[in-house]
Design an enzyme around this catalytic site. Structure first.
Site, PDB file in Angstrom:
ATOM      1  N   CYS A 150      -1.265  -4.655   7.459  1.00  0.00           N
ATOM      2  CA  CYS A 150      -1.082  -3.470   8.312  1.00  0.00           C
ATOM      3  C   CYS A 150      -0.341  -3.882   9.590  1.00  0.00           C
ATOM      4  O   CYS A 150       0.544  -3.167  10.065  1.00  0.00           O
ATOM      5  CB  CYS A 150      -2.426  -2.849   8.663  1.00  0.00           C
ATOM      6  SG  CYS A 150      -3.541  -2.668   7.250  1.00  0.00           S
TER       7      CYS A 150
ATOM      8  N   CYS B 113       0.807  -1.225   0.000  1.00  0.00           N
ATOM      9  CA  CYS B 113       0.000   0.000   0.000  1.00  0.00           C
ATOM     10  C   CYS B 113       0.839   1.273   0.000  1.00  0.00           C
ATOM     11  O   CYS B 113       0.285   2.354  -0.121  1.00  0.00           O
ATOM     12  CB  CYS B 113      -0.911   0.007   1.218  1.00  0.00           C
ATOM     13  SG  CYS B 113       0.044   0.030   2.747  1.00  0.00           S
TER      14      CYS B 113
HETATM   15 FE1  FES Z   1      -1.252   0.205   4.378  1.00  0.00          FE
HETATM   16 FE2  FES Z   1      -2.791  -0.562   6.371  1.00  0.00          FE
HETATM   17  S1  FES Z   1      -3.415  -0.089   4.345  1.00  0.00           S
HETATM   18  S2  FES Z   1      -0.649  -0.373   6.350  1.00  0.00           S
END
Ligand code: FES
Length: 153
Positions: free
Chosen positions: A108, A35
């Protein structure tokens, strides 16, 4: 809203141990390839009963709310752990009272786990390539123009 989300929301309302630690012994920074979020963790050790244990931990995050909530929990529960005990903690351990991470949020928790491992395995503060006092914001700031970072209330 799930129980996890509700507890994460509560943790986010008053995140613990946010911010750089100027007297840290170790610092580790990681970015998630999934992400693009980033997390930095600082550790300070002490000697207790002849053992080296974590006295304090703190973090800064450019990340999602789950990563921040887990890092807040993790930096609390790391206190008193030896480096080996800390290294053995998995994302679901680090999320503490938040409970098990939903499948969509596992990476995460892994970001927090990796930041912890990076700090545990990183150079001592006096050998660090970069000053530990650097903030993520300073690191991310471009040489000229471009990005404005606004801290949340
Ligand atoms: Fe990137 Fe949670 S969406 S760390």
């Amino acid at each position: 809203m799930s129980d996890f989300e509700e507890r994460a929301r509560e943790a986010l309302a008053q995140p613990k141990n946010v911010g750089e630690m100027n007297d840290a012994d170790r610092v580790g920074t990681v970015g998630s390839p999934d992400c693009g979020d980033m997390l930095r963790m600082w550790l300070k050790f002490e000697e207790k009963d002849g053992k080296k244990v974590i006295d304090r931990a703190s973090f800064q995050a450019f990340g999602c709310q789950t990563a921040i909530a887990v890092a807040s929990m993790a930096t609390e529960l790391l206190k008193g752990k030896t480096p080996d005990e800390a290294r053995a903690l998995k994302p679901d351990d680090l999320s503490g009272d938040l409970g098990a991470l939903p499948p969509m949020k596992i990476h995460c928790g892994q970001l927090v786990e990796q930041a912890l491992k990076s700090a545990l395995d990183g150079p001592d503060q006096d050998q660090a390539v970069e000053p530990v006092a650097d903030t993520l914001a300073a690191q991310l700031k471009p040489k000229s123009g471009g990005i404005k970072i606004v801290p949340l209330d």
